[in-house]
Scaffold this motif. Structure first.
Motif, PDB file in Angstrom:
ATOM      1  N   TYR A  82       0.443 -11.354 -25.148  1.00  0.00           N
ATOM      2  CA  TYR A  82      -0.569 -10.319 -25.377  1.00  0.00           C
ATOM      3  C   TYR A  82      -0.527  -9.872 -26.839  1.00  0.00           C
ATOM      4  O   TYR A  82      -1.558  -9.809 -27.510  1.00  0.00           O
ATOM      5  CB  TYR A  82      -0.335  -9.121 -24.448  1.00  0.00           C
ATOM      6  CG  TYR A  82      -1.118  -7.897 -24.863  1.00  0.00           C
ATOM      7  CD1 TYR A  82      -2.469  -7.779 -24.543  1.00  0.00           C
ATOM      8  CD2 TYR A  82      -0.525  -6.880 -25.614  1.00  0.00           C
ATOM      9  CE1 TYR A  82      -3.200  -6.670 -24.958  1.00  0.00           C
ATOM     10  CE2 TYR A  82      -1.245  -5.774 -26.031  1.00  0.00           C
ATOM     11  CZ  TYR A  82      -2.578  -5.668 -25.691  1.00  0.00           C
ATOM     12  OH  TYR A  82      -3.305  -4.575 -26.111  1.00  0.00           O
ATOM     13  N   TRP A  83       0.669  -9.580 -27.326  1.00  0.00           N
ATOM     14  CA  TRP A  83       0.796  -9.087 -28.696  1.00  0.00           C
ATOM     15  C   TRP A  83       0.475 -10.161 -29.717  1.00  0.00           C
ATOM     16  O   TRP A  83      -0.132  -9.890 -30.757  1.00  0.00           O
ATOM     17  CB  TRP A  83       2.177  -8.472 -28.927  1.00  0.00           C
ATOM     18  CG  TRP A  83       2.244  -7.115 -28.326  1.00  0.00           C
ATOM     19  CD1 TRP A  83       2.875  -6.747 -27.166  1.00  0.00           C
ATOM     20  CD2 TRP A  83       1.593  -5.941 -28.811  1.00  0.00           C
ATOM     21  NE1 TRP A  83       2.660  -5.427 -26.924  1.00  0.00           N
ATOM     22  CE2 TRP A  83       1.875  -4.901 -27.911  1.00  0.00           C
ATOM     23  CE3 TRP A  83       0.798  -5.672 -29.911  1.00  0.00           C
ATOM     24  CZ2 TRP A  83       1.398  -3.604 -28.092  1.00  0.00           C
ATOM     25  CZ3 TRP A  83       0.317  -4.386 -30.105  1.00  0.00           C
ATOM     26  CH2 TRP A  83       0.619  -3.372 -29.191  1.00  0.00           C
ATOM     27  N   LEU A  84       0.844 -11.405 -29.439  1.00  0.00           N
ATOM     28  CA  LEU A  84       0.480 -12.491 -30.356  1.00  0.00           C
ATOM     29  C   LEU A  84      -1.033 -12.615 -30.470  1.00  0.00           C
ATOM     30  O   LEU A  84      -1.575 -12.764 -31.569  1.00  0.00           O
ATOM     31  CB  LEU A  84       1.059 -13.817 -29.868  1.00  0.00           C
ATOM     32  CG  LEU A  84       2.456 -14.152 -30.312  1.00  0.00           C
ATOM     33  CD1 LEU A  84       2.910 -15.458 -29.675  1.00  0.00           C
ATOM     34  CD2 LEU A  84       2.559 -14.249 -31.811  1.00  0.00           C
ATOM     35  N   ASP A  85      -1.718 -12.548 -29.341  1.00  0.00           N
ATOM     36  CA  ASP A  85      -3.183 -12.629 -29.359  1.00  0.00           C
ATOM     37  C   ASP A  85      -3.782 -11.455 -30.125  1.00  0.00           C
ATOM     38  O   ASP A  85      -4.694 -11.626 -30.932  1.00  0.00           O
ATOM     39  CB  ASP A  85      -3.752 -12.664 -27.939  1.00  0.00           C
ATOM     40  CG  ASP A  85      -3.479 -13.985 -27.243  1.00  0.00           C
ATOM     41  OD1 ASP A  85      -3.160 -14.969 -27.928  1.00  0.00           O
ATOM     42  OD2 ASP A  85      -3.586 -14.022 -26.006  1.00  0.00           O
ATOM     43  N   GLU A  86      -3.276 -10.256 -29.871  1.00  0.00           N
ATOM     44  CA  GLU A  86      -3.789  -9.061 -30.556  1.00  0.00           C
ATOM     45  C   GLU A  86      -3.588  -9.158 -32.070  1.00  0.00           C
ATOM     46  O   GLU A  86      -4.501  -8.894 -32.846  1.00  0.00           O
ATOM     47  CB  GLU A  86      -3.081  -7.801 -30.037  1.00  0.00           C
ATOM     48  CG  GLU A  86      -3.495  -7.383 -28.645  1.00  0.00           C
ATOM     49  CD  GLU A  86      -4.931  -6.910 -28.599  1.00  0.00           C
ATOM     50  OE1 GLU A  86      -5.277  -5.987 -29.351  1.00  0.00           O
ATOM     51  OE2 GLU A  86      -5.714  -7.494 -27.822  1.00  0.00           O
ATOM     52  N   ILE A  87      -2.395  -9.553 -32.468  1.00  0.00           N
ATOM     53  CA  ILE A  87      -2.067  -9.621 -33.895  1.00  0.00           C
ATOM     54  C   ILE A  87      -2.804 -10.773 -34.575  1.00  0.00           C
ATOM     55  O   ILE A  87      -3.202 -10.656 -35.732  1.00  0.00           O
ATOM     56  CB  ILE A  87      -0.537  -9.702 -34.089  1.00  0.00           C
ATOM     57  CG1 ILE A  87       0.096  -8.372 -33.623  1.00  0.00           C
ATOM     58  CG2 ILE A  87      -0.164 -10.011 -35.529  1.00  0.00           C
ATOM     59  CD1 ILE A  87       1.576  -8.430 -33.396  1.00  0.00           C
ATOM     60  N   ASP A  90      -6.092  -9.304 -35.432  1.00  0.00           N
ATOM     61  CA  ASP A  90      -6.066  -8.245 -36.435  1.00  0.00           C
ATOM     62  C   ASP A  90      -4.606  -7.911 -36.753  1.00  0.00           C
ATOM     63  O   ASP A  90      -3.899  -7.327 -35.921  1.00  0.00           O
ATOM     64  CB  ASP A  90      -6.787  -7.002 -35.919  1.00  0.00           C
ATOM     65  CG  ASP A  90      -6.851  -5.874 -36.935  1.00  0.00           C
ATOM     66  OD1 ASP A  90      -6.290  -6.016 -38.046  1.00  0.00           O
ATOM     67  OD2 ASP A  90      -7.443  -4.831 -36.611  1.00  0.00           O
ATOM     68  N   TYR A  91      -4.167  -8.290 -37.950  1.00  0.00           N
ATOM     69  CA  TYR A  91      -2.768  -8.096 -38.342  1.00  0.00           C
ATOM     70  C   TYR A  91      -2.335  -6.629 -38.240  1.00  0.00           C
ATOM     71  O   TYR A  91      -1.162  -6.335 -38.057  1.00  0.00           O
ATOM     72  CB  TYR A  91      -2.526  -8.609 -39.769  1.00  0.00           C
ATOM     73  CG  TYR A  91      -3.057  -7.694 -40.846  1.00  0.00           C
ATOM     74  CD1 TYR A  91      -2.237  -6.730 -41.414  1.00  0.00           C
ATOM     75  CD2 TYR A  91      -4.381  -7.760 -41.275  1.00  0.00           C
ATOM     76  CE1 TYR A  91      -2.715  -5.871 -42.391  1.00  0.00           C
ATOM     77  CE2 TYR A  91      -4.864  -6.909 -42.240  1.00  0.00           C
ATOM     78  CZ  TYR A  91      -4.032  -5.960 -42.791  1.00  0.00           C
ATOM     79  OH  TYR A  91      -4.507  -5.105 -43.747  1.00  0.00           O
ATOM     80  N   ARG A  92      -3.287  -5.696 -38.339  1.00  0.00           N
ATOM     81  CA  ARG A  92      -2.936  -4.270 -38.295  1.00  0.00           C
ATOM     82  C   ARG A  92      -2.417  -3.845 -36.921  1.00  0.00           C
ATOM     83  O   ARG A  92      -1.787  -2.798 -36.801  1.00  0.00           O
ATOM     84  CB  ARG A  92      -4.135  -3.426 -38.708  1.00  0.00           C
ATOM     85  CG  ARG A  92      -4.472  -3.606 -40.191  1.00  0.00           C
ATOM     86  CD  ARG A  92      -5.767  -2.980 -40.524  1.00  0.00           C
ATOM     87  NE  ARG A  92      -6.811  -3.747 -39.817  1.00  0.00           N
ATOM     88  CZ  ARG A  92      -8.064  -3.863 -40.215  1.00  0.00           C
ATOM     89  NH1 ARG A  92      -8.469  -3.236 -41.287  1.00  0.00           N
ATOM     90  NH2 ARG A  92      -8.924  -4.590 -39.542  1.00  0.00           N
ATOM     91  N   ARG A  93      -2.650  -4.657 -35.887  1.00  0.00           N
ATOM     92  CA  ARG A  93      -2.113  -4.352 -34.554  1.00  0.00           C
ATOM     93  C   ARG A  93      -0.586  -4.400 -34.559  1.00  0.00           C
ATOM     94  O   ARG A  93       0.059  -3.845 -33.686  1.00  0.00           O
ATOM     95  CB  ARG A  93      -2.677  -5.318 -33.511  1.00  0.00           C
ATOM     96  CG  ARG A  93      -4.153  -5.143 -33.257  1.00  0.00           C
ATOM     97  CD  ARG A  93      -4.481  -3.869 -32.499  1.00  0.00           C
ATOM     98  NE  ARG A  93      -4.024  -4.010 -31.119  1.00  0.00           N
ATOM     99  CZ  ARG A  93      -3.496  -3.025 -30.412  1.00  0.00           C
ATOM    100  NH1 ARG A  93      -3.381  -1.828 -30.916  1.00  0.00           N
ATOM    101  NH2 ARG A  93      -3.092  -3.221 -29.180  1.00  0.00           N
ATOM    102  N   LEU A  94      -0.021  -5.062 -35.563  1.00  0.00           N
ATOM    103  CA  LEU A  94       1.434  -5.108 -35.687  1.00  0.00           C
ATOM    104  C   LEU A  94       2.005  -3.698 -35.790  1.00  0.00           C
ATOM    105  O   LEU A  94       3.097  -3.418 -35.301  1.00  0.00           O
ATOM    106  CB  LEU A  94       1.824  -5.943 -36.911  1.00  0.00           C
ATOM    107  CG  LEU A  94       3.290  -6.263 -37.111  1.00  0.00           C
ATOM    108  CD1 LEU A  94       3.838  -7.053 -35.933  1.00  0.00           C
ATOM    109  CD2 LEU A  94       3.478  -7.053 -38.402  1.00  0.00           C
TER     110      LEU A  94
END
Length: 190
Positions: A82-87, A90-94
């Motif tokens: 999930y987090w890999l897809d989000e990031i 948009d890198y700011r999701r990190l």
């Protein structure tokens, strides 16, 4: 082509073996492993050597011509995919990601590839990671202030920002100031 995939634990125990088709994606392999091990897909991270197997990766691109392969299953507390897809969108999701994600070198390098500013949102351990620092500074030398100060003892790292900000030279250790390294006669800090 069908792969015989042996799944190992961090303790080097064999967890299961599954047959996987070359056209499968990482998510298909995770589903098959989940069926055998009862480990929820959202709680697993799979590695083939040092290569992270992402949900959308085609197995043929990861495993190549090998008929028998071994993957490492790492149990995780967060939903890594999930987090890999989000990031990746948009890198700011990190910034909002759990510490485990912000401390993962592969995730942060992927975010840095998108935009070097991602280093700002990485964990402290990643801000001290030489490889991540070099990648971020190659794209944007102005990010030096976000790096762990221990990296200021690394000539390769320092050479990426000190020539742009000569005032920082005074903050370097005496050892670093005297380190002229290879080609010193033609390259100096200031």
């Amino acid at each position: 082509m069908t792969y015989e995939v042996r799944v190992m634990s961090m303790a080097s125990n064999s967890l299961c073996a599954v047959a996987a088709e070359s056209e499968w994606q990482g998510r298909d392999l995770k589903d098959a492993i989940s069926t055998s091990t009862k480990v929820p897909v959202r709680k697993m991270k799979l590695l083939f050597g040092t290569t992270l197997i992402r949900a959308t990766d085609k197995l043929a691109n990861i495993f190549g011509e090998s008929m028998e392969v071994e993957v490492l299953l790492v149990r995780q507390e967060v939903d890594f995919d999930y987090w890999l897809d989000e990031i990746s969108r948009d890198y700011r999701r990190l910034r909002k990601a759990p510490e485990e994600i912000r401390a993962d070198q592969q995730v942060v390098l992927a975010a840095i590839e998108q935009d070097a500013e991602a280093i700002k949102f990485a964990s402290e351990s990643i801000k001290a990671n030489r490889e991540c620092a070099l990648e971020a500074l190659k794209k944007n030398w102005r990010l030096y202030s976000f790096l762990d100060l221990n990296l200021w003892e690394d000539r390769d790292v320092v050479m990426l920002f000190v020539p742009h900000v000569p005032s920082v030279y005074a903050k370097l250790s005496s050892e670093m100031k005297s380190d002229r390294g290879p080609g010193a006669s033609s390259v100096a800090f200031v």
